[in-house]
Write a protein that holds these residues in place. Structure first.
Motif, short mmCIF file in Angstrom:
data_model
loop_
_atom_site.label_atom_id
_atom_site.label_comp_id
_atom_site.label_asym_id
_atom_site.label_seq_id
_atom_site.Cartn_x
_atom_site.Cartn_y
_atom_site.Cartn_z
N TRP A 163 0.83 -1.21 0.00
CA TRP A 163 0.00 0.00 0.00
C TRP A 163 0.86 1.26 0.00
O TRP A 163 0.58 2.22 -0.75
CB TRP A 163 -0.94 0.01 1.20
CG TRP A 163 -2.07 -0.97 1.12
CD1 TRP A 163 -2.41 -1.94 2.03
CD2 TRP A 163 -3.06 -1.06 0.07
NE1 TRP A 163 -3.51 -2.63 1.60
CE2 TRP A 163 -3.94 -2.11 0.42
CE3 TRP A 163 -3.27 -0.37 -1.12
CZ2 TRP A 163 -5.03 -2.47 -0.38
CZ3 TRP A 163 -4.34 -0.72 -1.93
CH2 TRP A 163 -5.20 -1.76 -1.56
N ASP B 161 -2.76 6.78 -9.25
CA ASP B 161 -3.91 5.90 -9.06
C ASP B 161 -4.26 5.13 -10.33
O ASP B 161 -4.72 3.99 -10.26
CB ASP B 161 -5.13 6.73 -8.63
CG ASP B 161 -4.92 7.41 -7.29
OD1 ASP B 161 -3.85 7.21 -6.67
OD2 ASP B 161 -5.82 8.16 -6.85
N TRP C 175 -2.47 1.69 -10.65
CA TRP C 175 -2.69 0.60 -9.69
C TRP C 175 -3.23 -0.61 -10.44
O TRP C 175 -4.16 -0.51 -11.24
CB TRP C 175 -3.68 1.01 -8.61
CG TRP C 175 -3.15 2.02 -7.63
CD1 TRP C 175 -2.09 2.85 -7.78
CD2 TRP C 175 -3.70 2.31 -6.34
NE1 TRP C 175 -1.93 3.65 -6.67
CE2 TRP C 175 -2.91 3.33 -5.77
CE3 TRP C 175 -4.78 1.82 -5.62
CZ2 TRP C 175 -3.16 3.86 -4.50
CZ3 TRP C 175 -5.04 2.34 -4.36
CH2 TRP C 175 -4.23 3.34 -3.81
N VAL D 256 -5.18 -4.00 -9.95
CA VAL D 256 -6.00 -4.70 -8.95
C VAL D 256 -5.59 -6.16 -8.83
O VAL D 256 -5.71 -6.76 -7.76
CB VAL D 256 -7.50 -4.57 -9.26
CG1 VAL D 256 -7.96 -3.13 -9.12
CG2 VAL D 256 -7.84 -5.11 -10.65
N LEU E 88 -10.31 6.45 -0.66
CA LEU E 88 -9.29 5.42 -0.68
C LEU E 88 -8.95 4.91 0.73
O LEU E 88 -8.61 3.73 0.90
CB LEU E 88 -8.03 5.93 -1.37
CG LEU E 88 -8.16 6.12 -2.89
CD1 LEU E 88 -6.83 6.61 -3.47
CD2 LEU E 88 -8.59 4.84 -3.57
N MET F 121 -11.52 2.30 1.34
CA MET F 121 -11.37 1.15 0.47
C MET F 121 -10.15 0.31 0.81
O MET F 121 -10.21 -0.93 0.84
CB MET F 121 -11.28 1.61 -0.99
CG MET F 121 -12.55 2.26 -1.52
SD MET F 121 -12.38 2.82 -3.22
CE MET F 121 -12.35 1.24 -4.09
N LYS G 85 -10.67 -1.32 -13.41
CA LYS G 85 -10.15 -1.20 -12.03
C LYS G 85 -11.16 -1.76 -11.02
O LYS G 85 -11.33 -1.22 -9.92
CB LYS G 85 -9.81 0.26 -11.69
CG LYS G 85 -8.75 0.90 -12.58
CD LYS G 85 -7.43 0.17 -12.50
CE LYS G 85 -6.40 0.82 -13.40
NZ LYS G 85 -5.16 0.02 -13.50
N PHE H 214 -15.33 -3.81 -5.43
CA PHE H 214 -14.46 -2.64 -5.33
C PHE H 214 -14.27 -2.02 -6.71
O PHE H 214 -13.93 -2.72 -7.67
CB PHE H 214 -13.08 -3.03 -4.79
CG PHE H 214 -13.06 -3.37 -3.32
CD1 PHE H 214 -12.66 -2.43 -2.39
CD2 PHE H 214 -13.44 -4.63 -2.88
CE1 PHE H 214 -12.63 -2.74 -1.02
CE2 PHE H 214 -13.42 -4.95 -1.53
CZ PHE H 214 -13.01 -4.00 -0.61
N PHE I 150 -11.88 0.81 -8.13
CA PHE I 150 -10.77 1.71 -7.87
C PHE I 150 -10.56 2.73 -8.98
O PHE I 150 -9.60 3.50 -8.93
CB PHE I 150 -9.47 0.91 -7.67
CG PHE I 150 -9.29 0.36 -6.30
CD1 PHE I 150 -8.78 1.14 -5.27
CD2 PHE I 150 -9.65 -0.96 -6.01
CE1 PHE I 150 -8.61 0.62 -4.00
CE2 PHE I 150 -9.49 -1.49 -4.74
CZ PHE I 150 -8.96 -0.69 -3.73
N THR J 208 -10.46 5.98 -11.11
CA THR J 208 -10.38 7.37 -10.64
C THR J 208 -11.61 8.19 -11.00
O THR J 208 -11.98 9.12 -10.27
CB THR J 208 -9.14 8.06 -11.21
OG1 THR J 208 -9.20 8.02 -12.64
CG2 THR J 208 -7.87 7.36 -10.74
N ARG K 240 -14.19 4.81 -7.20
CA ARG K 240 -13.60 4.93 -5.86
C ARG K 240 -14.62 4.62 -4.76
O ARG K 240 -14.87 5.42 -3.86
CB ARG K 240 -13.00 6.31 -5.65
CG ARG K 240 -11.65 6.49 -6.35
CD ARG K 240 -11.05 7.84 -6.05
NE ARG K 240 -9.74 7.98 -6.68
CZ ARG K 240 -9.24 9.13 -7.11
NH1 ARG K 240 -9.97 10.24 -7.01
NH2 ARG K 240 -8.06 9.20 -7.66
#
Length: 288
Positions: free
Chosen positions: A27, A36, A39, A41, A103, A106, A196, A211, A213, A215, A276
């Motif tokens: 993390w 971001d 990232w 997943v 975030l 999450m 994501k 989830f 993620f 942006t 998000r």
């Protein structure tokens, strides 16, 4: 030590649990070194589940070391200097604050839900404590000034820390009810790098974690695969205004499964998954 949690009779250390030390490192590496948008997943989920079968792990998203002077907690990385200037509910809700709130919730839930068979939190981190911790030492003239946790911050109705604290309480209450930490039947059905989106099931009560993620992309009518048919209700929603979210998904919404196979699951249904955010769904009337 590879045999730390194996029985003594096998030549192991005989411990019941081991710390999942790789998780907080991942993390912090993401927050420090990657945008971001970069990232992955799949990489995140792999780190969270990469443990030996039958060897219990204690999951934690950040360690006590990060709360000490000279380092930075997840909240500090996310909010940066605005952790001191924009955490009032009367202050402007800047993009930094909005991202940080989303975030923080999450990251903690994903670690909690997928990272192990136990959950560890360093006191104060649950609500994004804005100060570091520093014990008396020669370098600070033996001062006790920062040898403290300011728990009153999460009780102050004018500060956003109360929302992160409420989310932490909700996570714990949800686990207490559905007991996913002791479950052995985890299945990750979706790891979509373009969207994501990460989806997985864990536990004996049809618990489904979704989830997103991304942006900025929210997905209406996003199909989610599941193992069991029936009606699913919302049991956790990070975007709820209860936790200072944007309120894009109703907490009272119910989802009915269809006989459509999806992501190697026999049933599926469609949801709206905002960017998000995380939704946790459970089969209605399934908890005993």
């Amino acid at each position: 030590m590879p045999t730390l949690c194996r029985p003594i009779a096998e030549g192991g250390g005989g411990f019941d649990y081991r710390l999942a030390m790789a998780i907080p490192d991942v993390w912090i590496k993401l927050l420090k070194e990657k945008s971001d948008e970069d990232w992955q997943v799949g990489d995140i989920s792999w780190t969270l589940v990469n443990r030996r079968w039958s060897e219990k792990n204690i999951a934690y998203s950040e360690s006590h070391d990060q709360a000490l002077v000279g380092d930075k907690t997840i909240a500090h990385w996310l909010f940066d200097s605005q952790i001191y200037s924009h955490m009032s509910v009367l202050s402007e809700r800047t993009p930094i604050v909005e991202r940080g709130l989303a975030l923080h919730k999450m990251i903690r839930l994903l670690t909690y839900a997928l990272g192990g068979e136990g959950w560890l939190n360093f006191e104060g981190n649950e609500f994004g404590h804005p100060e570091w911790l520093d014990f008396p030492r020669a370098g600070n003239n033996d001062s006790y000034h920062y040898a403290r946790r300011l728990f009153y911050l999460s009780d102050d109705e004018t500060l956003r820390y109360k929302y992160l604290n409420a989310w932490d309480q909700a996570m714990n209450a949800c686990e207490e009810q559905y007991k996913w930490l002791s479950a052995k039947n985890t299945f990750i059905s979706r790891q979509h790098e373009g969207d994501k989106v990460l989806v997985f099931e864990r536990g004996d009560h049809g618990l489904l974690f979704i989830f997103n993620f991304h942006t900025h992309k929210s997905f209406p009518d996003y199909r989610i695969g599941c193992t069991r048919c029936g009606k699913y209700k919302v049991v956790l929603n990070s975007d709820s205004k209860t936790y200072d979210g944007l309120g894009r998904v109703s907490d009272t919404q119910v989802f009915l499964t269809e006989d459509t196979k999806w992501d190697e699951r026999p049933f599926s249904f469609k949801v709206y998954t905002p960017c998000r955010s995380v939704l946790v769904l459970a089969l209605t009337g399934d908890v005993k």
